[in-house]
Write a protein that holds these residues in place. Sequence first.
Motif, PDB file in Angstrom:
ATOM      1  N   CYS A  88      42.128 103.590  -9.722  1.00 30.72           N
ATOM      2  CA  CYS A  88      42.765 104.436  -8.714  1.00 30.72           C
ATOM      3  C   CYS A  88      44.214 103.986  -8.522  1.00 30.72           C
ATOM      4  CB  CYS A  88      41.991 104.360  -7.394  1.00 30.72           C
ATOM      5  SG  CYS A  88      42.804 105.207  -6.003  1.00 30.72           S
ATOM      6  N   PHE A  89      45.144 104.939  -8.532  1.00 26.18           N
ATOM      7  CA  PHE A  89      46.534 104.696  -8.164  1.00 26.18           C
ATOM      8  C   PHE A  89      46.746 105.214  -6.740  1.00 26.18           C
ATOM      9  CE2 PHE A  89      47.278 104.766 -12.828  1.00 26.18           C
ATOM     10  CZ  PHE A  89      47.972 103.571 -12.942  1.00 26.18           C
ATOM     11  N   ALA A  90      47.551 104.493  -5.950  1.00 26.86           N
ATOM     12  CA  ALA A  90      47.799 104.921  -4.574  1.00 26.86           C
ATOM     13  C   ALA A  90      49.100 104.313  -4.073  1.00 26.86           C
ATOM     14  CB  ALA A  90      46.643 104.524  -3.656  1.00 26.86           C
ATOM     15  N   ASP A  91      49.817 105.083  -3.277  1.00 20.28           N
ATOM     16  CA  ASP A  91      51.009 104.596  -2.571  1.00 20.28           C
ATOM     17  C   ASP A  91      50.557 104.261  -1.151  1.00 20.28           C
ATOM     18  OD1 ASP A  91      53.413 104.003  -1.485  1.00 20.28           O
ATOM     19  OD2 ASP A  91      54.377 105.913  -1.939  1.00 20.28           O
ATOM     20  N   THR A  92      50.333 102.969  -0.882  1.00 21.78           N
ATOM     21  CA  THR A  92      49.733 102.583   0.390  1.00 21.78           C
ATOM     22  C   THR A  92      50.204 101.188   0.786  1.00 21.78           C
ATOM     23  OG1 THR A  92      47.627 102.385   1.554  1.00 21.78           O
ATOM     24  CG2 THR A  92      47.691 101.608  -0.723  1.00 21.78           C
ATOM     25  N   TYR A  93      49.635 100.698   1.897  1.00 22.69           N
ATOM     26  CA  TYR A  93      49.973  99.373   2.433  1.00 22.69           C
ATOM     27  C   TYR A  93      48.976  98.363   1.897  1.00 22.69           C
ATOM     28  CZ  TYR A  93      52.648 102.216   5.710  1.00 22.69           C
ATOM     29  OH  TYR A  93      53.528 103.116   6.262  1.00 22.69           O
ATOM     30  N   PRO A  97      53.537 101.427  -4.510  1.00 22.13           N
ATOM     31  CA  PRO A  97      52.505 101.745  -5.511  1.00 22.13           C
ATOM     32  C   PRO A  97      51.489 100.616  -5.644  1.00 22.13           C
ATOM     33  CG  PRO A  97      54.706 102.194  -6.357  1.00 22.13           C
ATOM     34  CD  PRO A  97      54.889 101.428  -5.086  1.00 22.13           C
ATOM     35  N   THR A  98      50.242 101.003  -5.819  1.00 21.94           N
ATOM     36  CA  THR A  98      49.153 100.037  -6.006  1.00 21.94           C
ATOM     37  C   THR A  98      48.197 100.554  -7.070  1.00 21.94           C
ATOM     38  OG1 THR A  98      47.793 101.047  -4.271  1.00 21.94           O
ATOM     39  CG2 THR A  98      49.259  99.247  -3.617  1.00 21.94           C
ATOM     40  N   LEU A  99      47.457  99.634  -7.651  1.00 21.28           N
ATOM     41  CA  LEU A  99      46.408  99.944  -8.621  1.00 21.28           C
ATOM     42  C   LEU A  99      45.124  99.275  -8.161  1.00 21.28           C
ATOM     43  CD1 LEU A  99      45.289 100.947 -11.371  1.00 21.28           C
ATOM     44  CD2 LEU A  99      46.115  98.797 -12.365  1.00 21.28           C
ATOM     45  N   TRP A 100      44.046 100.067  -8.110  1.00 17.29           N
ATOM     46  CA  TRP A 100      42.733  99.566  -7.695  1.00 17.29           C
ATOM     47  C   TRP A 100      41.764  99.719  -8.869  1.00 17.29           C
ATOM     48  CZ3 TRP A 100      41.889  98.133  -2.393  1.00 17.29           C
ATOM     49  CH2 TRP A 100      42.991  98.374  -1.562  1.00 17.29           C
ATOM     50  N   ALA A 101      40.923  98.701  -9.066  1.00 15.39           N
ATOM     51  CA  ALA A 101      39.926  98.713 -10.143  1.00 15.39           C
ATOM     52  C   ALA A 101      38.608  98.181  -9.608  1.00 15.39           C
ATOM     53  CB  ALA A 101      40.397  97.874 -11.333  1.00 15.39           C
ATOM     54  N   GLY A 102      37.511  98.921  -9.868  1.00 14.46           N
ATOM     55  CA  GLY A 102      36.168  98.508  -9.461  1.00 14.46           C
ATOM     56  C   GLY A 102      35.298  98.237 -10.668  1.00 14.46           C
ATOM     57  N   THR A 103      34.450  97.211 -10.582  1.00 12.84           N
ATOM     58  CA  THR A 103      33.650  96.784 -11.726  1.00 12.84           C
ATOM     59  C   THR A 103      32.166  96.942 -11.460  1.00 12.84           C
ATOM     60  OG1 THR A 103      33.390  94.467 -11.048  1.00 12.84           O
ATOM     61  CG2 THR A 103      35.437  95.069 -12.197  1.00 12.84           C
ATOM     62  N   ASN A 104      31.407  96.635 -12.483  1.00 18.41           N
ATOM     63  CA  ASN A 104      29.949  96.761 -12.427  1.00 18.41           C
ATOM     64  C   ASN A 104      29.306  95.672 -11.580  1.00 18.41           C
ATOM     65  OD1 ASN A 104      28.443  98.849 -13.539  1.00 18.41           O
ATOM     66  ND2 ASN A 104      27.489  97.545 -15.052  1.00 18.41           N
ATOM     67  N   ASP A 158      44.903 108.284   3.937  1.00 20.99           N
ATOM     68  CA  ASP A 158      46.139 108.111   4.699  1.00 20.99           C
ATOM     69  C   ASP A 158      45.840 107.928   6.180  1.00 20.99           C
ATOM     70  OD1 ASP A 158      45.438 110.598   5.618  1.00 20.99           O
ATOM     71  OD2 ASP A 158      47.216 111.633   4.874  1.00 20.99           O
ATOM     72  N   GLY A 159      46.874 107.992   7.012  1.00 23.75           N
ATOM     73  CA  GLY A 159      46.699 107.765   8.448  1.00 23.75           C
ATOM     74  C   GLY A 159      45.838 108.794   9.131  1.00 23.75           C
ATOM     75  N   ARG A 160      45.698 109.984   8.553  1.00 23.19           N
ATOM     76  CA  ARG A 160      44.832 111.030   9.128  1.00 23.19           C
ATOM     77  C   ARG A 160      43.426 110.986   8.547  1.00 23.19           C
ATOM     78  NH1 ARG A 160      49.676 113.927   8.074  1.00 23.19           N
ATOM     79  NH2 ARG A 160      48.750 114.629   6.113  1.00 23.19           N
ATOM     80  N   GLY A 161      43.158 110.039   7.677  1.00 22.10           N
ATOM     81  CA  GLY A 161      41.845 109.966   7.055  1.00 22.10           C
ATOM     82  C   GLY A 161      41.677 110.940   5.912  1.00 22.10           C
ATOM     83  N   LYS A 162      42.782 111.443   5.339  1.00 19.23           N
ATOM     84  CA  LYS A 162      42.733 112.391   4.231  1.00 19.23           C
ATOM     85  C   LYS A 162      43.057 111.668   2.928  1.00 19.23           C
ATOM     86  CE  LYS A 162      42.129 115.931   7.006  1.00 19.23           C
ATOM     87  NZ  LYS A 162      40.861 116.701   7.038  1.00 19.23           N
TER      88      LYS A 162
END
Length: 930
Positions: A633-638, A647-654, A706-710
């Motif tokens: 997942c790519f996301a522009d977040t805190y 910009p951030t990169l998230w990765a989930g594993t098994n 985001d801040g609105r939960g969207k």
Amino acid sequence: ALAFDPQLQLMAIGTKSGAIKMYPLPALYTCSFLSGRLLSLLDDNTLHLWELGGASRDRGGAKSEGVVYLEEKRNYSLLGRPGLESCSIPEDYRCGKSLGPVESLQEHPKQPGKILIGYSRGLVVLWDLSTRNAEHMFLGKQQLESLVWERSGSSFVSSHSDGGYSVWAVASGNTYTHQPYLLSHCPSLSLSLTAPLSLCLALSLCLCLSCRCPVVLYSGGMPRASYGDRHCVTIQQDKQHVTLDFTSRVIDFFTVHTTDPEHDYDDPKALVVLLEEELVVIDLLTTGWPSVPPPYLAPLHSSAITTSCHLDNVPAKLWDRLAAAGNNQGAHWPICGGKNLAPPPRQQELLLTGHEDGTVRFWNVSAVAMTPLYKLSTANVFHTDCDPNDDPLDPTNDPEALQEEEWPPFRKVGCFDPYSDDPRLGIQKISLCKYSCRLVVAGTAGQVIVLGLSDEWSDHTVDVSTVDLLQDREGFTWKGHDRLEPRASPAPFPPGFQPLVLVQALPPASVTSVMLHAEWNLVAFGTSHGFGLFDYHRRTAVLARCTLHPNDSLAMEGPLSRVKSLKKSLRQSFRRIRKSRVSGKKRPIPTPTSKIQEANAALADQEEVAPVQRRIEPRSADDSLSGVVRCLCFADTYLRDGTHHGPTLWAGTNSGSVYAYALEVPGVGTGRGRPGGEGSGCVEAVLGKEIQLMHRAPVVSVCVLDGRGKPLPEPYQASLDLATAPDMTNPHSVLIASEEQLKVFSLPKVGAKTKFKLTAHEGCRVRRVAMVTVCSTAQEDYSETSLVCLTNLGDLHLFNVPALRPQVRYDCIRKEDISGIASCVFTRNGQGFYLISPSEYQRFSLSAKVITEPLCTVELERPLETHIRSLLHTNTSGNTHSSLLETHTLLAVPGHPRTGPNRKDITPPTLPKHSPHTTRGISSTTNLPS
């Protein structure tokens, strides 16, 4: 089964599941035409008469019938077998007291009251329905396969088990005819001077069509010793002779020809062949008899489907360029019956399917039918075993040898090919940015290809970069397949998507996840060994992270390896069971607390397990394939602090691990983010957070809110004003979905906010997760963002976001249908697709507003015996969700009561009290490959 009405230009196909599907109508109804009626014979010895029904309309002062649905008028049970025992029939044609099986029934083309009855032993009887007597008998000498009338009704053709056919004259006055006036033995060898007259296969069907130069078409008849395993249909006209060679069994075929009674000839225009796996159409008017790509019934499984991806709201520019790239040479489809009354689609939708042979097919799914739009092949990027041999000493490349004609003159026809030349070419993951026209496809051998859309031919060499995910870690040796060898010389690429750069992951394991962010020019990919981040703008690797556990040995063998140990698998299974029992005994019973505290360091359950939920057993870190990267997942977040986002990169594993990296992307929003823009500096990645779920359940999805939960908008949507900009003033959160539960954490501290355990039923596991927007039917400006989960039991769960309160649950896919559950893909507007067979997609909708329905009409010359009542009704419920209603037999007008054996009466569940909307149902329609 196959039937065709030349007057109405309608084709009907009967399937093994008992469905009758009509084309070219957009409705797919869940066989022989009799003046607009359809007669179907089932294997339970019952006949069913269907009629095209509808309502009358005024057209220029004259009433015409607009057909809108298929209605069953009556059915018959065949209790006995009426025979011809009273007639004087030679004993050679009797099987005891009966005449044996009936192989063919053909109605007289000029006199509907007369029917040809063909028996298996070769006897053919012309039966008069009005007098109920045998008018004429034809005494054939060979076992009968089929019967076909000649256009005028003065003769008919019979095909036989010895590979030959006979032409019989229907003469008045004589009761018996002992010999045909034309007899052809093994017509496939009739023009061969050297071929031996060996025993031939049965001629299952033969058509002799009249035109200025007569045409003979037949299936079978091949020499048994040489071509006994071929599936063929042969076309002969004068000196022209072509044997169409198919890859699956021939079921039936017919020709599209003129039906004008004043016309002297049939003048066939096209040959339509129904095969076990596909439908093939041959143009009989064009020299060489080429095949015609059909607008529907294109075989989805021409090569096995390995992945799929859906895009909604496709921009017109991208759509037109794809259509132009996939446009064929203006081939004309011969069957044109029916008129499409469906309104223009709300938006253009694409379904991308990846296949085992390395192709990606683009399908237009804006309406009911799936129409092929464009086909992309990735095989020409590599050197494979299927490449032609360039050795001039190879005798197969001798020009003189190539000029020698094979007899019969075979020609490969059809696109169904169940065998892959190189399984490493298989497409595993697809990601497409519809705004920048960038496409990423990832395959079985660790190949990740970044492609751009071009309107011209190009000869170029593809740049190659490698990313080593093991990073020289000791103790690991790859035992699987080798990587594909890229081409070192320039290769030609046709208009469409053309490769820009090839990223090769090492070891060359199958890619399990891929994510493209075209605005940052980044692509992330994951395998069973780890994940990598690549900057395709500068052709440099940014990040390589290994996720392997020291005991994870199966990850080093690869999906195509044949050295997997059964003892090792059983040993690991027993070890997991033993550890789960021991850990369950040793774990103290938690006491209820007033507040749940979950932090990044220790994510432990502190609340009492609800009575309807079972306790989640922790999984061992030694489980095999624990390092598989399931989602990216790519996301522009805190991530670093609560005041600076980026910009951030998230990765989930098994193994339940989530890695969050903070990215430094120079030039974002100033030029680098635009295609072709120049930016300075390199992308950098720094590990920000590392989350370990307590129970180590595989992470299925990661989504930043985001801040609105969207959910955050897609790349380019906010910058192009195509979506509402995300709320960056209030704190963000991240939703992590594992196979067992859903959790929402606050950012940047990663504190637990809420969760829901999807373990209320024993054995329930999450397989697919998506964020969907469901619109109201009553209020145009009202919509809800919901989280939809598909479990291994085939049911759908909907939750509101970010509170994760359950809304509704539906039974959608049979829990035994493992391939259907694995192939399911959701759309952003609340619809979904899954494979109900290797060649069919089922479409369903979670929205009462976004429903794809078939609307069509057929003009009939005959008056209808009955009229239908008004089928339209007004829906004013204003619902956003709906209960599950199967509509394989959906009638063509919306609102008609669902009838038929597939009907399911389900009481719609009610939404929780917080939602003001009621429920209605999931509506589903079937797309047979198209």
